[in-house]
Scaffold this motif. Structure first.
Motif, PDB file in Angstrom:
ATOM      1  N   ALA A 166      43.118  42.951  80.631  1.00  0.00           N
ATOM      2  CA  ALA A 166      43.754  43.958  81.484  1.00  0.00           C
ATOM      3  C   ALA A 166      45.082  43.427  82.018  1.00  0.00           C
ATOM      4  O   ALA A 166      45.277  42.216  82.161  1.00  0.00           O
ATOM      5  CB  ALA A 166      42.833  44.316  82.642  1.00  0.00           C
ATOM      6  N   TYR A 193      45.136  38.092  83.437  1.00  0.00           N
ATOM      7  CA  TYR A 193      45.300  38.330  82.001  1.00  0.00           C
ATOM      8  C   TYR A 193      45.276  36.988  81.245  1.00  0.00           C
ATOM      9  O   TYR A 193      45.917  36.019  81.635  1.00  0.00           O
ATOM     10  CB  TYR A 193      46.629  39.042  81.726  1.00  0.00           C
ATOM     11  N   ARG A 233      39.726  46.991  88.388  1.00  0.00           N
ATOM     12  CA  ARG A 233      40.171  48.379  88.239  1.00  0.00           C
ATOM     13  C   ARG A 233      41.165  48.749  89.329  1.00  0.00           C
ATOM     14  O   ARG A 233      41.910  49.720  89.198  1.00  0.00           O
ATOM     15  CB  ARG A 233      38.966  49.325  88.287  1.00  0.00           C
TER      16      ARG A 233
END
Length: 458
Positions: free
Chosen positions: A367, A372, A437
């Motif tokens: 993501a 990352y 998220r």
């Protein structure tokens, strides 16, 4: 009176003659008093290990600004970094054991036999926890190999020979004795349980053989204790019984060494604890944590018990609770002697591998976020064993970071344990994925040194 004196003189003379006759060397070997037969038997199985890798040196032009300004391409210069050590042939098919620090991070590994033949070696298995590595060469014929001695049967005062390649001068033999056993404060590897010897060990001896008077392998030389870097009469070897477990893993094709465990975590018994429970002296290891459903738990042991013997071997500190099972075979049943309520008791435990509960769920984060390129996993007794961590650690751990982002984007490093993201605790990999998220504002971690802190990202 003179007659008595004469008789005594003749008697003493006869005793001296008989004694001299008894002491007369019966063979040429007795006369020479040499270790040569042992050396001839063992030295052909001790090899030299040469390693190399290409290292790129950084330069001013690695910075894009200066590269453009001066019209130079980035990249710096490269140089060859070489290292040397020793190794021991333990199988005629060309299986060799050396120290992991001799071969770690190297691009090329070459093995030189005592007869001056040279071979490229393949790394079968590396085990940083024990500082051991297993190599394989193809010589096209059976090679001389050493047999293992029972390192648990070694005693202080036993004569030993150290064979290796100190300072790269060539194969060298030094003699000494076993100076101490079960040394646990050496800080050479995670498995702190070394044979100490006064046989001269110097740089380059790493990975060489420590053999007993019968020519069998007692241990793999691994370190010296010296401020000058030279031998001061204090050297350490990894016990052969532990080497055998690493070798067995390599031969069966395992990529990670798995070792049996008891499912306990213990601490040393000091004089204060010994006095409190009525021991005559500090001994044994106090069980501080017990894995529910593990071998020790099923055997009836409890937290607070003091283990004093495992498989017939005396336990003197907490390190033995990890080392002793690690030298045995999975499925083996061993006897444990322990103290509870001031009384010595006995039980039997069936050894097994640490379980992977929960499943590791190794996950690469792709993501677009500060994590990352980071690979995370769920901690379990099995993964803790693989990573050399406390076997009872729980939660989420960073097991890898893509080198391209290691120094640029991510705030974590391999070995970091993640506790919370944006102030919300995370216990499993799925918790981390759900937390990502939302935009990341902070991450709470514990680093490899045990320091815990919150990293602010905004």
């Amino acid at each position: 009176m003179r007659a008595v004196t004469l008789v005594l003189a003749v008697f003493v003379s006869l005793i001296a003659s008989a004694s001299a006759e008894t002491r007369q060397p019966a063979t040429d070997l007795d006369l020479r008093a040499t270790y040569a037969p042992i050396v001839k038997q063992t030295a052909p199985a001790v090899v030299n290990v040469y390693t190399s890798r290409t290292v790129r040196t950084r330069s001013l032009f690695d910075d894009p600004f200066f590269s453009q300004f001066f019209g130079q391409a980035p990249g710096g210069q490269t140089r060859q970094q070489n290292s040397l050590g020793s190794g021991v042939i333990l199988d005629p098919d060309g299986i060799i054991v050396t120290n992991n620090h001799v071969v770690e991070g190297m691009d090329e590994i070459r093995v030189f036999l005592p007869d001056r033949r040279e071979f490229e070696a393949k790394l079968l298995l590396a085990d940083p926890q024990t500082d051991l590595a297993v190599l394989k060469i193809d010589a096209g014929e059976p090679l001389p190999a050493l047999r293992f001695a029972d390192s648990d049967a070694a005693e202080v005062g036993d004569i030993v020979l150290a064979i290796g390649n100190p300072f790269g001068v060539g194969q060298t033999v030094s003699s000494g004795i076993v100076s101490a056993l079960n040394r646990t404060n050496v800080s050479v590897s995670d498995f702190q349980f070394f044979i100490q010897t006064d046989a001269a060990i110097n740089p380059g001896n790493s990975g060489g053989a420590l053999v007993d008077i019968d020519g069998n392998l007692l241990g793999i030389n691994t370190a010296i204790y010296s401020r000058s870097g030279g031998s001061n009469g204090i050297g350490f070897a990894i016990p052969g019984n532990l080497v055998q477990r690493v070798l067995a893993s390599a031969v069966t094709g395992e990529t990670v060494v798995r070792r049996p465990w008891l499912g306990v975590l213990g601490s040393d018994v000091d004089s204060r604890i010994a006095e409190a429970i009525g021991l005559d002296r500090p001994r044994g290891a106090l069980i501080s944590q017990l894995f529910k459903g593990g071998p020790a738990d099923r055997a009836g042991l409890k937290e607070g018990d003091i283990i004093v013997s495992i498989a017939g071997q005396e336990v003197m500190d907490g390190e033995a609770l990890r080392y002793r099972p690690a030298t045995r075979s999975p499925g083996e049943t061993i006897e444990i002697r322990y103290l509870r309520d001031g009384r010595e008791r006995r039980t039997r435990a069936k050894l097994e591998y640490p379980p992977e509960i929960p499943a590791a769920n190794r996950t690469l984060i792709e993501a677009d976020c500060p994590l990352y390129g980071v690979t995370i996993a769920n901690l379990s007794p099995a993964l803790n064993e693989e990573l050399g961590r406390n076997p009872f650690d729980k939660g989420v751990v960073v097991i890898g970071v893509d080198p391209r982002v290691a120094t640029r984007r991510t705030p974590v490093r391999a070995g970091y344990q993640i506790f919370a993201i944006n102030g919300q605790s995370v216990d499993k990999v799925d918790d981390v994925l759900r937390a990502l998220r939302l935009p990341m504002e902070s991450i709470t971690v514990r680093d490899a040194r045990g320091r815990t802190g919150t990293i602010r990202l905004r």
